[in-house]
Write an enzyme that holds these catalytic residues in place. Structure first.
Site, mmCIF file in Angstrom:
data_model
loop_
_atom_site.group_PDB
_atom_site.id
_atom_site.type_symbol
_atom_site.label_atom_id
_atom_site.label_comp_id
_atom_site.label_asym_id
_atom_site.label_seq_id
_atom_site.Cartn_x
_atom_site.Cartn_y
_atom_site.Cartn_z
ATOM 1 N N GLN A 234 40.318 49.938 33.051
ATOM 2 C CA GLN A 234 41.640 49.457 33.469
ATOM 3 C C GLN A 234 42.670 50.479 32.855
ATOM 4 O OE1 GLN A 234 41.747 48.168 36.664
ATOM 5 N NE2 GLN A 234 43.949 48.795 36.946
ATOM 6 N N ALA B 298 47.296 48.566 38.338
ATOM 7 C CA ALA B 298 47.693 47.393 37.680
ATOM 8 C C ALA B 298 47.568 47.767 36.180
ATOM 9 C CB ALA B 298 46.416 46.106 37.952
ATOM 10 N N SER C 177 44.584 42.983 36.131
ATOM 11 C CA SER C 177 43.816 43.263 37.589
ATOM 12 C C SER C 177 42.915 42.257 37.742
ATOM 13 C CB SER C 177 43.120 44.544 37.368
ATOM 14 O OG SER C 177 42.451 44.805 38.333
ATOM 15 N N HIS D 31 40.407 42.841 39.366
ATOM 16 C CA HIS D 31 39.140 43.388 39.331
ATOM 17 C C HIS D 31 38.291 43.048 38.071
ATOM 18 C CE1 HIS D 31 38.804 46.045 42.895
ATOM 19 N NE2 HIS D 31 40.259 46.041 42.845
ATOM 20 N N GLU E 246 47.015 46.091 50.998
ATOM 21 C CA GLU E 246 45.675 46.804 50.738
ATOM 22 C C GLU E 246 44.698 46.339 51.469
ATOM 23 O OE1 GLU E 246 44.576 46.903 46.588
ATOM 24 O OE2 GLU E 246 46.312 47.960 45.868
HETATM 25 ZN ZN ZN Z 1 41.245 46.358 44.456
#
Ligand code: ZN
Length: 252
Positions: A129, A150, A155, A157, A213
């Site tokens: 990231q 992010a 994030s 994720h 998103e």
């Molecule tokens: Zn995503």
């Protein structure tokens, strides 16, 4: 005369007895609705069942006001979900075990409905990231970078609970138009049945801090998604009363 007195006395006695029974019955407390356990099919939802701050919790809230408490957190049980993967074997296709199992059910139901979704990206580590974010900052400046990526440690994720999904033909890949494709619509409508949330809805940008998103789904578990669905609440921030928004808590 005496017989009449006896009859009158008897009548009086009956009246008193009936009256006492009547008063007794009418003053009996009415059972409250909640004590009728058998008919109360919706007990109140326990919002404290899981932590909202522990990155290992399926309910952890990560947004621009709430970075991961351990910025470099790394999930312990990442696995490849047995679904179509954009790049098989790549670490960024992995999810936490529980989320991977749920994703398999979710995407195989999508397959059965005639669609062809696949994992675009799921887990992203802190370092990955950071490289991504720093790349945006270098080419476009920090303000633009903050709208597209992010910051590391911020994030979803990184928790292993989030996944970006695309269609195998890559049509509308990471674009808003994916939400208008039948596949994107199906995923958004059915995610809650598999424990996933469409995490960044179009009408909640000021709450989540992220633009719409239609590809980003977050696993939180079916108990929570069904409760949110029943209540008509679409964001974790609103459901739990946790702050979010588009402003970062700290400087990068
Ligand atoms: Zn995503």
């Amino acid at each position: 005369m005496r017989k009449k007195m006896v009859q009158l006395g008897f009548l009086l006695m009956v009246t008193v007895v009936v009256g006492v029974v009547w008063v007794d019955r009418s003053s009996a407390p009415v059972a409250p609705i909640h004590s009728q356990g058998a008919t109360d099919s919706r007990p109140s939802f326990n919002k404290r069942q899981y932590s909202l701050t522990d990155p290992a919790s399926p309910w952890v809230i990560v947004n621009k006001q709430h970075p991961l408490v351990t910025r470099t957190y790394q999930p312990a049980d990442l696995v490849f979900p047995a679904v179509s993967l954009r790049i098989p074997g790549m670490t960024e296709m992995k999810m936490r075990q529980e989320a991977a199992t749920a994703l398999e059910a979710f995407l195989s139901a999508a397959d059965a409905a005639g669609y062809a979704p696949q994992v675009s990206t799921a887990f992203r580590g802190y370092q990955y990231q950071k490289t991504l974010y720093d790349g945006y900052v270098a080419t476009e400046g920090q303000a633009a970078a903050d709208t597209q990526s992010a910051r590391p440690g911020y994030s979803e994720h990184q928790t292993g609970w989030a996944v970006d999904i695309r269609t195998q033909s890559a049509q509308c890949y990471l674009e808003v138009c994916y939400g208008n494709m039948p596949e994107g619509k199906w995923l958004a409508a059915n995610a809650y049945e598999y424990g996933f949330l469409l995490r960044y809805p179009a009408d909640k940008v000021s709450v989540t801090g992220y633009s719409y998103e239609p590809w980003h789904f977050r696993y939180v578990g079916k108990g929570l998604t069904e409760e949110m669905h029943n209540q008509g609440v679409t964001t974790l921030e609103e459901f739990f009363g946790v702050s979010g928004g588009t402003t970062y808590k700290d400087a990068p």
